[in-house]
Design an enzyme around this catalytic site. Structure first.
Site, mmCIF file in Angstrom:
data_model
loop_
_atom_site.group_PDB
_atom_site.id
_atom_site.type_symbol
_atom_site.label_atom_id
_atom_site.label_comp_id
_atom_site.label_asym_id
_atom_site.label_seq_id
_atom_site.Cartn_x
_atom_site.Cartn_y
_atom_site.Cartn_z
ATOM 1 C CD GLU A 180 -2.987 -1.159 0.190
ATOM 2 O OE1 GLU A 180 -2.974 -0.246 -0.666
ATOM 3 O OE2 GLU A 180 -3.816 -2.091 0.180
ATOM 4 C CG HIS B 248 -4.334 -0.296 5.717
ATOM 5 N ND1 HIS B 248 -5.690 -0.113 5.631
ATOM 6 C CD2 HIS B 248 -4.093 -1.511 5.168
ATOM 7 C CE1 HIS B 248 -6.239 -1.169 5.053
ATOM 8 N NE2 HIS B 248 -5.294 -2.027 4.763
ATOM 9 C CG HIS C 290 -7.114 -5.603 7.560
ATOM 10 N ND1 HIS C 290 -6.547 -6.712 6.967
ATOM 11 C CD2 HIS C 290 -6.861 -4.563 6.729
ATOM 12 C CE1 HIS C 290 -5.964 -6.361 5.825
ATOM 13 N NE2 HIS C 290 -6.124 -5.058 5.667
ATOM 14 C CD GLU D 274 -13.812 12.015 26.468
ATOM 15 O OE1 GLU D 274 -12.653 11.825 26.091
ATOM 16 O OE2 GLU D 274 -14.117 12.561 27.535
ATOM 17 C CG HIS E 195 -9.323 -3.490 2.720
ATOM 18 N ND1 HIS E 195 -8.676 -3.526 1.520
ATOM 19 C CD2 HIS E 195 -8.344 -3.636 3.648
ATOM 20 C CE1 HIS E 195 -7.376 -3.712 1.704
ATOM 21 N NE2 HIS E 195 -7.156 -3.771 2.998
#
Ligand code: 2HA
Ligand code: ZN
Length: 281
Positions: free
Chosen positions: A121, A145, A147, A175, A216
């Site tokens: 990525e 990133h 999952h 919050e 994803h």
């Protein structure tokens, strides 16, 4: 002297490795899932430079370009690498790359030992860094990133709409609006790893510091590891609460008790937040 130990001992690398371990412990990184990049400060580059490889790797074109990242250095996780293994062997499972003067290619200057390359990525991370550096006046350094289960599950049952997701998350836990006052973006399902999903995510990152990838996971940005991890953690926890509450409520979002729009506005006033008004009624 062990050059790897010197680089691994730098404060930013310790923070990088700790985030990877923490994400693994949260259950967000099955197999080789997820990835992390960090843009080094000039002082960090200077401290590491004497310990970089004597011969840097070949330049590799990324298929994307950013003027504001010409010459930058990034720490990155390894393509195909497991977050679970980062702390055991950082020099293999992470590395540092330099961006060329044209802002369109990287080369390895440290780590990724035994033929590794940056995360699959990397084009998405790189373009997100570019956008976030721009909109935060250079404050953004981390793109992460992961999952996380609950946010992914919600993308199976909710409209893939930033306003719908943001309102559900803001109202899940008091919050949240303080942690992500601009809300979260949502990218529809797309093939991962390429320039298309990078551009789609970047469009959202102009406005939001977090973007959900349908079925994803999630991309978040931040000025440091604590803020980036904290943002991922907060959004995922709110998604879990929303999902649990839906199940307890016979799958209806019409809850007996919730935070009203008036309540959200009151928080914004008292905490002096600039909130995304489009997402309030
Ligand atoms: O395998 O998470 O999106 C790493 C990924 C790709
Ligand atoms: Zn992924």
């Amino acid at each position: 002297m062990d050059k790897n130990k010197v680089i691994e001992g730098q404060q930013f690398m310790q923070g990088f490795v700790r985030l990877c371990s923490d994400g693994w412990l949260q259950g967000w990184h099955e197999r080789n899932g997820g990835n992390l990049t960090y843009r080094l400060t000039d002082a960090e580059v200077a401290a590491c430079k004497p310990y970089f490889n004597e011969t840097p790797g070949e330049w590799v074109n990324m298929g994307v370009q950013a003027d504001n990242l010409r010459g930058a250095f990034f720490a990155t996780t390894r393509s195909g690498g497991y977050m679970r293994n980062v702390a055991v062997d950082p020099a293999r499972n992470t590395g540092i790359v330099q961006i060329n003067d044209a802002g369109d290619s990287w080369r390895i200057v440290w780590g990724l030992e035994d033929g590794g390359v940056p995360t699959s990525e990397f084009p998405s991370h790189f373009m997100n860094h570019s956008v976030r550096v721009d909109v935060t006046d250079g404050a953004c350094r981390v793109i992460y990133h992961a999952h996380p289960d609950n946010i992914i599950a919600l993308t199976k049952v909710m409209p893939l709409d930033a306003r719908e997701f943001t309102r559900a998350l803001w109202k899940a836990m008091t919050e949240c609006i303080v942690v992500f006052p601009m809300g979260v973006g949502v990218v529809p399902w797309m093939v991962p790893g390429g320039a298309d999903i990078a551009h789609a995510t970047c469009d959202l990152m102009k406005k939001y510091d977090a973007a959900i990838w349908a079925q994803h996971g999630m991309f978040v940005s931040g000025p440091d590891f604590d803020n980036a991890f904290g943002l991922m953690h907060t959004i995922e926890k709110a998604a879990a609460i929303h999902g649990h509450a839906l199940m307890m409520n016979n799958n209806s979002g019409d809850f007996m008790n919730t935070i009203t729009d008036r309540g959200l506005r009151d928080i914004a006033r008292d905490f002096k937040l600039t909130v995304n008004e489009e997402f309030l009624d």
